[in-house]
Design an enzyme around this catalytic site. Structure first.
Site, PDB file in Angstrom:
ATOM      1  N   HIS A 143       9.064 -11.617   4.734  1.00  0.00           N
ATOM      2  CA  HIS A 143       8.395 -11.242   3.485  1.00  0.00           C
ATOM      3  C   HIS A 143       9.411 -10.875   2.415  1.00  0.00           C
ATOM      4  O   HIS A 143      10.544 -10.526   2.708  1.00  0.00           O
ATOM      5  CB  HIS A 143       7.398 -10.103   3.707  1.00  0.00           C
ATOM      6  CG  HIS A 143       7.987  -8.835   4.262  1.00  0.00           C
ATOM      7  ND1 HIS A 143       8.377  -8.696   5.582  1.00  0.00           N
ATOM      8  CD2 HIS A 143       8.250  -7.654   3.668  1.00  0.00           C
ATOM      9  CE1 HIS A 143       8.833  -7.465   5.775  1.00  0.00           C
ATOM     10  NE2 HIS A 143       8.788  -6.821   4.638  1.00  0.00           N
ATOM     11  N   ILE A 201       0.819  -1.225   0.000  1.00  0.00           N
ATOM     12  CA  ILE A 201       0.000   0.000   0.000  1.00  0.00           C
ATOM     13  C   ILE A 201       0.850   1.271   0.000  1.00  0.00           C
ATOM     14  O   ILE A 201       0.327   2.372  -0.076  1.00  0.00           O
ATOM     15  CB  ILE A 201      -1.031   0.035   1.155  1.00  0.00           C
ATOM     16  CG1 ILE A 201      -0.361  -0.087   2.521  1.00  0.00           C
ATOM     17  CG2 ILE A 201      -2.094  -1.046   0.957  1.00  0.00           C
ATOM     18  CD1 ILE A 201      -1.308   0.219   3.682  1.00  0.00           C
ATOM     19  N   ASN A 211      14.503  -8.057   3.423  1.00  0.00           N
ATOM     20  CA  ASN A 211      15.280  -7.425   4.495  1.00  0.00           C
ATOM     21  C   ASN A 211      15.160  -8.220   5.792  1.00  0.00           C
ATOM     22  O   ASN A 211      14.076  -8.704   6.128  1.00  0.00           O
ATOM     23  CB  ASN A 211      14.774  -6.002   4.749  1.00  0.00           C
ATOM     24  CG  ASN A 211      14.780  -5.160   3.482  1.00  0.00           C
ATOM     25  OD1 ASN A 211      15.664  -5.298   2.641  1.00  0.00           O
ATOM     26  ND2 ASN A 211      13.785  -4.303   3.345  1.00  0.00           N
ATOM     27  N   GLN A 265      14.320  -4.033   7.846  1.00  0.00           N
ATOM     28  CA  GLN A 265      13.088  -4.795   8.091  1.00  0.00           C
ATOM     29  C   GLN A 265      12.194  -4.005   9.031  1.00  0.00           C
ATOM     30  O   GLN A 265      12.626  -3.625  10.123  1.00  0.00           O
ATOM     31  CB  GLN A 265      13.401  -6.172   8.689  1.00  0.00           C
ATOM     32  CG  GLN A 265      12.150  -7.025   8.859  1.00  0.00           C
ATOM     33  CD  GLN A 265      12.433  -8.449   9.355  1.00  0.00           C
ATOM     34  OE1 GLN A 265      13.546  -8.776   9.743  1.00  0.00           O
ATOM     35  NE2 GLN A 265      11.412  -9.286   9.321  1.00  0.00           N
ATOM     36  N   VAL A 266      10.956  -3.742   8.608  1.00  0.00           N
ATOM     37  CA  VAL A 266      10.016  -2.955   9.418  1.00  0.00           C
ATOM     38  C   VAL A 266       8.979  -3.871  10.057  1.00  0.00           C
ATOM     39  O   VAL A 266       8.637  -3.712  11.227  1.00  0.00           O
ATOM     40  CB  VAL A 266       9.331  -1.873   8.549  1.00  0.00           C
ATOM     41  CG1 VAL A 266       8.290  -1.108   9.363  1.00  0.00           C
ATOM     42  CG2 VAL A 266      10.376  -0.913   7.972  1.00  0.00           C
TER      43      VAL A 266
END
Ligand SMILES: [Zn+2]
Length: 137
Positions: free
Chosen positions: A101, A33, A88, A95-96
């Site tokens: 993923h 998104i 990541n 990586q958040v």
């Protein structure tokens, strides 16, 4: 295996709406998104794994089978010149969301989005041998 606080688990359980492109028993693919470009998508295992070290080999293999399938799909359906596959791990690497993923980011020539041309420094033989010792020792 789900984590109720995880946004990807909530998408997988359809508690949050998403634009699902593909899913099977083990894997789901949906549009990002906050896309870098049109068609930017995320591929996730349906089970909650933190990162590359946490995901079992069979789920990892299934995720990357779908990554390949989705890469062919966007190449066929979108007018693009290439794509990046990004994955990541840990905050230092960007990586958040702590649910393993993979991103596929469609690219066009001269899209000016981002370049992976990062300056590199030639290593000397001593440095390479030291690194090899660390990894193999
Ligand atoms: Zn999750």
């Amino acid at each position: 295996m789900k984590d109720d606080n995880c946004i990807f688990c909530q998408i997988i359980e359809r508690k949050i709406d998403s634009k699902i492109i593909f899913e099977n028993e083990k894997v789901m693919t949906f549009l990002d998104i906050f896309p870098i470009s049109r068609g930017h998508m995320i591929i996730v295992p349906k089970n909650h794994y933190l990162n590359l070290e946490d995901i079992p080999d069979d789920d990892l293999a299934e995720v990357f089978k779908i990554v390949k399938k989705m890469a062919k799909l966007i190449h066929e359906k979108l007018n693009l010149d290439g794509y990046n596959v990004l994955q990541n791990n840990f905050t230092a690497a960007g990586q958040v969301i702590n649910h393993f993923h993979v991103h596929i980011v469609p690219r066009s020539n001269n899209d000016n989005r981002f370049k992976l041309k990062i300056p590199r420094i030639p290593a000397n033989d001593k440095e390479l041998n030291y690194t090899l010792e660390l990894l193999k020792g």
